[in-house]
Scaffold this active site. Structure first.
Site, PDB file in Angstrom:
ATOM      1  N   GLY A  75      -0.641   4.396  -4.927  1.00 27.81           N
ATOM      2  CA  GLY A  75      -0.561   3.044  -5.656  1.00 27.81           C
ATOM      3  C   GLY A  75       0.139   2.913  -6.732  1.00 27.81           C
ATOM      4  O   GLY A  75       0.330   1.904  -7.463  1.00 27.81           O
ATOM      5  N   MET A  90       4.035   6.170   4.353  1.00 24.69           N
ATOM      6  CA  MET A  90       2.784   6.144   4.818  1.00 24.69           C
ATOM      7  C   MET A  90       2.891   5.562   6.472  1.00 24.69           C
ATOM      8  O   MET A  90       1.717   5.001   6.832  1.00 24.69           O
ATOM      9  CB  MET A  90       1.751   5.282   4.093  1.00 24.69           C
ATOM     10  CG  MET A  90       1.357   5.792   2.792  1.00 24.69           C
ATOM     11  SD  MET A  90       0.255   5.032   1.818  1.00 24.69           S
ATOM     12  CE  MET A  90      -0.523   3.725   2.965  1.00 24.69           C
ATOM     13  N   ALA A 123       0.846  -1.140  -0.069  1.00 24.72           N
ATOM     14  CA  ALA A 123       0.208  -0.095  -0.018  1.00 24.72           C
ATOM     15  C   ALA A 123       0.927   1.061  -0.038  1.00 24.72           C
ATOM     16  O   ALA A 123       1.697   1.340   0.755  1.00 24.72           O
ATOM     17  CB  ALA A 123      -0.924  -0.137   1.251  1.00 24.72           C
ATOM     18  N   CYS A 124       0.548   2.141  -0.842  1.00 28.69           N
ATOM     19  CA  CYS A 124       1.235   3.407  -0.881  1.00 28.69           C
ATOM     20  C   CYS A 124       0.149   4.436  -1.100  1.00 28.69           C
ATOM     21  O   CYS A 124      -0.772   4.242  -1.090  1.00 28.69           O
ATOM     22  CB  CYS A 124       2.194   3.241  -1.991  1.00 28.69           C
ATOM     23  SG  CYS A 124       1.759   3.510  -3.792  1.00 28.69           S
ATOM     24  N   SER A 125       0.726   5.662  -0.947  1.00 27.62           N
ATOM     25  CA  SER A 125      -0.335   6.826  -1.193  1.00 27.62           C
ATOM     26  C   SER A 125      -1.045   6.791  -2.098  1.00 27.62           C
ATOM     27  O   SER A 125      -2.263   7.059  -2.081  1.00 27.62           O
ATOM     28  CB  SER A 125       0.642   8.248  -1.335  1.00 27.62           C
ATOM     29  OG  SER A 125       1.375   8.188  -0.098  1.00 27.62           O
TER      30      SER A 125
END
Length: 102
Positions: free
Chosen positions: A11, A58, A7-9
């Protein structure tokens, strides 16, 4: 087959890391499904995963994701910033497998 969710800010910043992780898994003959999503999609995607790795940018979301991860019974952690910065797919894959416990 191990199912690894990143998961990232948005995607997108993890897409190259996903590719490098898949390369590393292929070299060692490990069957994996690895995909990346934006933070808002992570809670629903966790139901399909064996582990969640969160982008270092994140890390503040870890507690929020931990609640859902506990509900669905998967481990989670923040990706090491150095491995993330170097796009070190092997190191991140190793961490994911370690968390899964296999």
């Amino acid at each position: 087959m191990k199912k690894i969710l990143l998961a990232c800010s948005a995607g997108m910043s993890t897409s190259l890391l996903v590719a490098k992780m898949k390369e590393a898994a292929e070299k060692r003959g490990t069957e994996v499904e690895i995909w990346a999503v934006a933070q808002d999609k992570a809670p629903s995607e966790m139901k399909k995963a064996d582990v969640l790795l969160i982008g270092p940018q994140m890390r503040f979301m870890k507690k929020k994701f931990a609640v859902v991860a506990e509900e669905v019974g998967i481990p989670l952690d923040v990706i090491d910033p150095v491995a993330y910065g170097r796009i070190d797919g092997e190191a991140v894959l190793n961490k994911a497998i370690e968390l899964i416990g296999e």
